[in-house]
Scaffold this active site. Structure first.
Site, PDB file in Angstrom:
ATOM      1  CG  ASN A  65     -96.030  58.144  -3.234  1.00  0.00           C
ATOM      2  OD1 ASN A  65     -96.989  58.373  -2.489  1.00  0.00           O
ATOM      3  ND2 ASN A  65     -95.006  58.961  -3.343  1.00  0.00           N
TER       4      ASN A  65
ATOM      5  CE  LYS B  76     -95.788  61.317  -6.042  1.00  0.00           C
ATOM      6  NZ  LYS B  76     -94.970  62.130  -6.920  1.00  0.00           N
TER       7      LYS B  76
ATOM      8  CG  HIS C  92     -91.563  61.118  -2.012  1.00  0.00           C
ATOM      9  ND1 HIS C  92     -91.817  62.318  -2.626  1.00  0.00           N
ATOM     10  CD2 HIS C  92     -91.774  60.160  -2.933  1.00  0.00           C
ATOM     11  CE1 HIS C  92     -92.177  62.068  -3.883  1.00  0.00           C
ATOM     12  NE2 HIS C  92     -92.170  60.768  -4.089  1.00  0.00           N
TER      13      HIS C  92
ATOM     14  CD  GLU D 286     -94.014  64.595  -4.450  1.00  0.00           C
ATOM     15  OE1 GLU D 286     -94.827  63.959  -3.766  1.00  0.00           O
ATOM     16  OE2 GLU D 286     -93.782  64.334  -5.660  1.00  0.00           O
TER      17      GLU D 286
ATOM     18  CD  GLU E 215     -89.528  58.391  -6.249  1.00  0.00           C
ATOM     19  OE1 GLU E 215     -90.398  57.840  -6.924  1.00  0.00           O
ATOM     20  OE2 GLU E 215     -89.794  59.162  -5.306  1.00  0.00           O
TER      21      GLU E 215
ATOM     22  N   GLY F  97     -93.368  63.528 -11.804  1.00  0.00           N
ATOM     23  CA  GLY F  97     -94.581  64.252 -12.169  1.00  0.00           C
ATOM     24  C   GLY F  97     -94.405  65.174 -13.368  1.00  0.00           C
TER      25      GLY F  97
ATOM     26  CB  SER G 180     -92.395  60.371 -15.591  1.00  0.00           C
ATOM     27  OG  SER G 180     -92.644  61.678 -15.093  1.00  0.00           O
TER      28      SER G 180
HETATM   29  P1  13P Z   1     -94.632  60.210 -10.792  1.00  0.00           P
HETATM   30  O1  13P Z   1     -94.676  58.743 -11.184  1.00  0.00           O
HETATM   31  O2  13P Z   1     -95.991  60.829 -10.765  1.00  0.00           O
HETATM   32  O3  13P Z   1     -93.617  60.958 -11.562  1.00  0.00           O
HETATM   33  O4  13P Z   1     -94.152  60.226  -9.257  1.00  0.00           O
HETATM   34  C1  13P Z   1     -93.039  59.514  -8.897  1.00  0.00           C
HETATM   35  C2  13P Z   1     -92.938  59.508  -7.417  1.00  0.00           C
HETATM   36  O5  13P Z   1     -92.659  60.527  -6.809  1.00  0.00           O
HETATM   37  C3  13P Z   1     -93.213  58.254  -6.699  1.00  0.00           C
HETATM   38  O6  13P Z   1     -92.862  58.341  -5.376  1.00  0.00           O
END
Ligand code: 13P
Length: 253
Positions: free
Chosen positions: A9, A11, A97, A99, A169, A175, A215
């Site tokens: 992803n 983002k 997701h 976010e 997640e 992140g 992560s």
């Molecule tokens: P990170 O791997 O940057 O922590 O992000 C995970 C994520 O949100 C994947 O959709």
């Protein structure tokens, strides 16, 4: 046997040049694995979807979108329909997701409509679920995940569920560099499978793939994937470097 599934992803990252470069680099190094031993999907920003689809054509690497809207067409300024994604060669789509839930404010119900619309449009949704740190600390992880699964899959009959991947997640791991331990991931994945057995049936629960995200990186992919119920990884930051992402694909395969 559940085939491992690794998705990157991206983002709100990359640009018109680097998105194609990254896609090509991943496809070149992952060919021979992608599609055969492991499903691989790249999930770039909407505006680069078409060029990424072109860049990975016939390589076994698939492409997904980060979101969609549940209506088919019409006066929904700024939104993208399932048919539009399908039209340009997109196979997967993220729904819910963290976010989008916690930054943009999407509700459980909206996420459920998106999952249903994705399947209706011939896409393969990846339904993301996961608790906030305060929810984990408060012992509410299972309740939160159950609520998100119940609403996220509300519109679906068991026969539609083969299109769905679940991504666990934990929001506190996204992140932050603070990965869930393999045991923490495994515990919640087992809970998710049990919940789906109750909501649908045992066979479906045994067959559905559950990715871990938060992560995940080249260093911890192997340990996470070694867990019996971790069937793949949804990778953010580490998917932006081809070398790292390919190592993750190799660990999963
Ligand atoms: P990170 O791997 O940057 O922590 O992000 C995970 C994520 O949100 C994947 O959709």
């Amino acid at each position: 046997m559940r085939k491992p599934f690794v998705a990157g992803n991206w983002k709100m990252n990359t640009d018109s040049h680097s998105s194609v470069e990254l896609a090509q680099a991943v496809a070149n190094s992952a060919s021979g694995l992608a599609g055969d031993k492991v499903n691989v999907a790249l999930i770039p920003p909407f505006v680069y979807l078409q060029s990424v689809v072109k860049a990975v054509k016939s390589t076994g690497v698939s492409v997904g979108a980060q979101d969609l809207y549940f209506e088919a067409k019409g006066a929904f300024t700024g939104e993208i329909s399932p048919a539009m994604l399908k039209d340009i060669g997109c196979n997967y789509v993220l729904c819910g997701h963290s976010e989008r839930r916690h930054v943009i404010g999407e509700s459980d119900e909206l996420v459920g409509k998106k999952v249903t619309a994705a399947i209706g449009g011939g896409l393969l949704p990846i339904l993301c679920v996961g608790e906030l740190l305060a929810e984990r600390d408060g012992g509410q992880t299972e309740a939160v995940v159950a609520r998100q699964l119940k609403a996220g899959l509300a519109g679906l009959s068991a026969d539609k569920m083969s299109a769905v991947t679940i991504a666990y997640e934990p929001v506190w791991a996204i992140g932050t560099g603070r990965t869930a331990t393999p045991q923490q991931a495994q515990e919640v994945h087992v809970f998710i499978r049990r919940f789906l057995a109750g909501m649908f049936n045992e066979k479906l629960a045994a067959e559905i793939r559950i990715q871990y995200g938060g992560s995940a990186n080249a260093g911890n992919a192997k340990d996470l994937m070694a867990q019996a119920d971790v069937d793949g990884l949804l990778v953010g930051g580490a998917s932006l470097k081809a070398e790292d992402f390919v190592k993750i694909i190799q660990a999963a395969a």
